[in-house]
Design an enzyme around this catalytic site. Structure first.
Site, short mmCIF file in Angstrom:
data_model
loop_
_atom_site.label_atom_id
_atom_site.label_comp_id
_atom_site.label_asym_id
_atom_site.label_seq_id
_atom_site.Cartn_x
_atom_site.Cartn_y
_atom_site.Cartn_z
N GLY A 11 0.84 -1.33 0.00
CA GLY A 11 0.05 -0.20 0.03
C GLY A 11 0.72 1.14 -0.10
N ILE A 14 5.97 4.26 -3.97
CA ILE A 14 7.59 4.18 -4.33
C ILE A 14 7.48 5.34 -5.51
CG2 ILE A 14 7.30 2.28 -5.63
CD1 ILE A 14 9.98 1.55 -4.95
N PRO A 15 8.46 6.21 -5.50
CA PRO A 15 8.70 7.15 -6.68
C PRO A 15 9.06 6.28 -7.87
CG PRO A 15 9.72 8.01 -4.83
CD PRO A 15 9.20 6.60 -4.21
N ALA A 16 8.45 6.53 -9.07
CA ALA A 16 8.81 5.52 -10.24
C ALA A 16 10.22 5.72 -10.65
CB ALA A 16 7.75 5.95 -11.38
N GLY A 18 14.14 6.26 -9.54
CA GLY A 18 15.03 6.39 -8.49
C GLY A 18 16.59 6.54 -8.85
N GLY A 20 20.42 5.24 -8.94
CA GLY A 20 21.18 4.29 -8.47
C GLY A 20 22.64 4.69 -7.94
N TYR A 61 27.90 -1.85 -1.77
CA TYR A 61 28.36 -0.91 -2.71
C TYR A 61 29.52 0.28 -2.05
CZ TYR A 61 24.12 -1.47 -5.86
OH TYR A 61 23.12 -2.05 -6.50
N HIS A 142 20.03 -9.12 -1.87
CA HIS A 142 20.65 -8.78 -3.19
C HIS A 142 20.69 -9.75 -4.20
CE1 HIS A 142 23.71 -5.32 -4.17
NE2 HIS A 142 23.22 -5.79 -5.40
#
Length: 319
Positions: A11, A14-16, A18, A20, A61, A142
């Site tokens: 529900g 999330i921003p379409a 992003g 990286g 990362y 991951h």
């Protein structure tokens, strides 16, 4: 699509698009291959200035501290509010080949640790500390297993053990949603068939030269949102100079990068471009004032070769 957000099966929105936060080289064997986290100081700073609200990092990362410090300064100066940001990190990356410069303390083979669940929990606490945040919006497993293990039974039990830790982090409020990365349908089915929480997201390599309609259909049938990483193939294969994409760019008056990203969005995927160039960062967000027509979408779909051109390991090789 005109809405710059998708909705997860939890529900939560999330921003379409992003940003990286993996910096380095994986495709050019004439240069050092591996992570270059120092590049994140400039990249993430400029991304926030450009208006990115969705930042995608990972334990391995080496950029969680950079994201945490840069976001922390923005929060302290009132430039952003934590509730307006969507922060993703990832755990359980297997050991990389020796020629790839990734810290052995951030990656590990699942069969080489005495207690997988404790290692995952310890890594999460380290990630949260580096980020300087009380929670992450999305936590991803991951990879579905080690690159060297061929024991399907062990890999399945290890995935379930890690997923149990992830579920506990949701209950604690440390992660608002959990998902997977680089999983095939079989890998996901191991979780679902065991009656576990359905992942909110499956993030995998997806670009015009690396498409997997069957996996996307599987994810869609289980209300799992697809996230496309390496949307430009991490700079490999000359994808930004493809003649078909270049022609569509001329037709729409957009860059080839914008055409690829718009194609991803119209196919229902969250997309995670990465750049160190502020102008291109801004361009990569300017995707909601134009559309590709059905014929243009079909032409890009048709670029998929019989054998996918990948910038990383094929997840299907992991049992």
């Amino acid at each position: 699509m005109t809405d710059p957000n998708f909705t997860l099966n939890t529900g939560k929105t999330i921003p379409a698009v992003g940003f990286g936060c993996a910096f380095g080289n994986w495709t050019d064997d004439t240069e050092m291959q591996g992570f270059r986290p120092e590049l994140a100081w400039h990249g993430v700073t400029e991304a926030l200035k450009a208006g990115y609200q969705h930042l995608d990092t990972a334990h391995c990362y080496g950029t969680e501290r950079h994201v945490g410090d840069i976001v922390g300064r923005a929060l302290s100066e009132g430039q952003v509010q934590r509730e307006d940001l969507f922060i993703t990190t990832k755990l359980a990356h297997p050991a990389a080949p020796p020629h790839v410069a990734i810290s052995h303390r951030l990656t590990w083979n699942w069969g080489s640790v005495p207690d997988i669940q404790q290692r995952v929990m310890d890594d999460f606490e380290a990630s949260k500390e580096k980020l300087g945040m009380g929670y992450v919006d999305l936590l991803l497993m991951h990879w579905p297993g080690d690159f060297v293990n061929k024991d399907k039974g062990f890999a399945r039990e290890a995935r379930l053990a890690i997923w149990e830790v992830f579920e506990s982090l949701v209950k604690r409020g440390d992660a608002h949603a959990i998902g997977v990365c680089n999983f095939t349908a079989d890998h996901i089915e191991d979780l679902i068939s065991a009656g576990r929480t359905v992942p909110a997201v499956n993030q995998f390599e997806l670009h015009p030269y690396c498409q997997d309609p069957e996996l996307e259909a599987y994810c869609q049938s289980h209300d799992i949102l697809v996230e496309a990483y390496a949307p430009f193939a991490s700079g490999a294969y000359g994808i930004l100079k493809d003649p078909v994409i270049s022609e569509i760019a001329q037709q729409t008056g957009r860059s080839t990068g914008q055409v690829i990203l718009r194609w991803q969005l119209q196919c229902g995927r969250v997309v995670l471009p990465k750049s160190s160039n502020p102008q291109r960062m801004a361009q990569n967000l300017q995707l909601f004032d134009f559309e590709l027509d059905d014929a243009q979408i079909a032409k890009i779909n048709a670029l998929s070769p019989k054998e996918a051109k990948r910038s990383t390991v094929d997840p299907a090789t992991i049992p």
